[in-house]
Design a protein around this motif. Structure first.
Motif, PDB file in Angstrom:
ATOM      1  N   VAL A 208       0.832  -1.200   0.000  1.00 47.48           N
ATOM      2  CA  VAL A 208       0.000   0.000   0.000  1.00 47.48           C
ATOM      3  C   VAL A 208       0.868   1.252   0.000  1.00 47.48           C
ATOM      4  N   ARG A 209       1.833   1.300   0.895  1.00 46.08           N
ATOM      5  CA  ARG A 209       2.679   2.492   0.990  1.00 46.08           C
ATOM      6  C   ARG A 209       3.493   2.708  -0.280  1.00 46.08           C
ATOM      7  N   GLN A 210       4.115   1.641  -0.793  1.00 49.20           N
ATOM      8  CA  GLN A 210       4.942   1.767  -1.992  1.00 49.20           C
ATOM      9  C   GLN A 210       4.103   2.243  -3.182  1.00 49.20           C
ATOM     10  N   THR A 211       2.926   1.688  -3.327  1.00 54.72           N
ATOM     11  CA  THR A 211       2.068   2.056  -4.451  1.00 54.72           C
ATOM     12  C   THR A 211       1.563   3.482  -4.308  1.00 54.72           C
ATOM     13  N   ALA A 212       1.171   3.867  -3.094  1.00 58.99           N
ATOM     14  CA  ALA A 212       0.690   5.231  -2.862  1.00 58.99           C
ATOM     15  C   ALA A 212       1.794   6.249  -3.142  1.00 58.99           C
ATOM     16  N   GLN A 213       3.021   5.959  -2.730  1.00 62.66           N
ATOM     17  CA  GLN A 213       4.130   6.868  -2.998  1.00 62.66           C
ATOM     18  C   GLN A 213       4.341   7.052  -4.491  1.00 62.66           C
ATOM     19  N   ALA A 214       4.234   5.965  -5.245  1.00 57.57           N
ATOM     20  CA  ALA A 214       4.417   6.046  -6.693  1.00 57.57           C
ATOM     21  C   ALA A 214       3.328   6.908  -7.336  1.00 57.57           C
ATOM     22  N   LEU A 215       2.131   6.898  -6.756  1.00 54.70           N
ATOM     23  CA  LEU A 215       1.014   7.669  -7.294  1.00 54.70           C
ATOM     24  C   LEU A 215       0.972   9.096  -6.768  1.00 54.70           C
ATOM     25  N   GLY A 216       1.746   9.381  -5.720  1.00 54.95           N
ATOM     26  CA  GLY A 216       1.686  10.692  -5.098  1.00 54.95           C
ATOM     27  C   GLY A 216       0.495  10.858  -4.179  1.00 54.95           C
TER      28      GLY A 216
END
Length: 250
Positions: A208-216
């Motif tokens: 969740v965190r890694q994906t959210a960071q990639a999306l901003g």
């Protein structure tokens, strides 16, 4: 005479850390891909068993097994995708939340029914700026995590709050909550909030965190022991978003 300790240059340590992260990303990507093959074999075997003819109760159980394997396949896809998010550009566009939330919740509904958890999604006409597959990865992990923690007789509610030009998609559960001392590390890989019941490796919130960071997008969590938890992902609202038939939390 004491032993002299030699500290490697900071630059070398950073290079080794980057190399380790890259190696782990490649490993996770390969694992997420290669493990899909035995899953496909298992799904095919179940389909053939049902087509050969089994009793109604056995068909229901085989259907549940098939649903679990399909969900595992999606988890492997998420794992492979999240391991590569730093290496691929992300293109954002308008995503209609209502159908996306309904689809992700439907993936977890059979499991929720088996474990005795009521899963409810509040309808919305909101549209956000995101990437549909990656946002689904975030929501799939947050909803699945909530269902697992809610426990038999528990309840999970998914809905949206408008915050100016942004939208927070929230996942509420009435489970045991997370101890305050565990909240700071809850999104780290292999952290399971102190659970020792074998419920997963603790990769879901890390993904969740890694994906959210990639999306901003930003991720938040609130929790009280004995009162449940609220996980939320905050996303920019898409220009011209629909305003009708909105059902927001609170």
């Amino acid at each position: 005479m004491g032993m002299m300790m030699v500290t490697p240059p900071v630059g070398d340590a950073l290079l080794r850390a980057d190399a380790a992260r890259s190696a782990m990303a490649r490993l996770l990507a390969v694992a997420g891909h290669d493990l899909k093959q035995p899953l496909q074999v298992a799904l095919m075997a179940i389909e053939r068993a049902v087509s050969d003819g089994v009793g109604p109760r056995a068909a229901i159980r085989l259907g549940q097994a098939s649903d679990a394997l399909v969900r595992l396949g999606r988890d492997l896809d998420d794992l492979a995708r999240s391991s590569q998010v730093d290496n691929a550009p992300t293109s954002l566009g308008p995503v209609l939340l209502g159908p996306l939330l309904a689809k992700v919740a439907a993936e977890w509904q059979p499991y929720a029914e088996v474990v005795g958890v009521q899963l409810q999604v509040r309808s919305t006409g909101l549209r956000v700026e995101s990437e549909a597959a990656m946002l689904a990865t975030i929501l799939r992990n947050l909803i699945g995590n909530a269902v697992k923690y809610a426990g038999r007789g528990g309840r999970v509610i998914v809905g949206c709050r408008r915050r100016g030009g942004r939208i927070t998609i929230e996942v509420h559960d009435d489970g045991p909550g997370i101890p305050p001392g565990r909240l700071s590390g809850i999104f780290e890989a292999f952290d399971r909030a102190g659970r020792r019941d074998g419920a997963g490796l603790g990769l879901g919130l890390h993904i969740v965190r890694q994906t959210a960071q990639a999306l901003g997008h930003s991720i938040g969590v609130q929790s009280r022991c004995g009162r449940g938890s609220i996980f939320g992902v905050t996303v920019d609202r898409s220009t011209g978003a629909a305003l009708d038939n909105i059902s927001a939390l609170g």
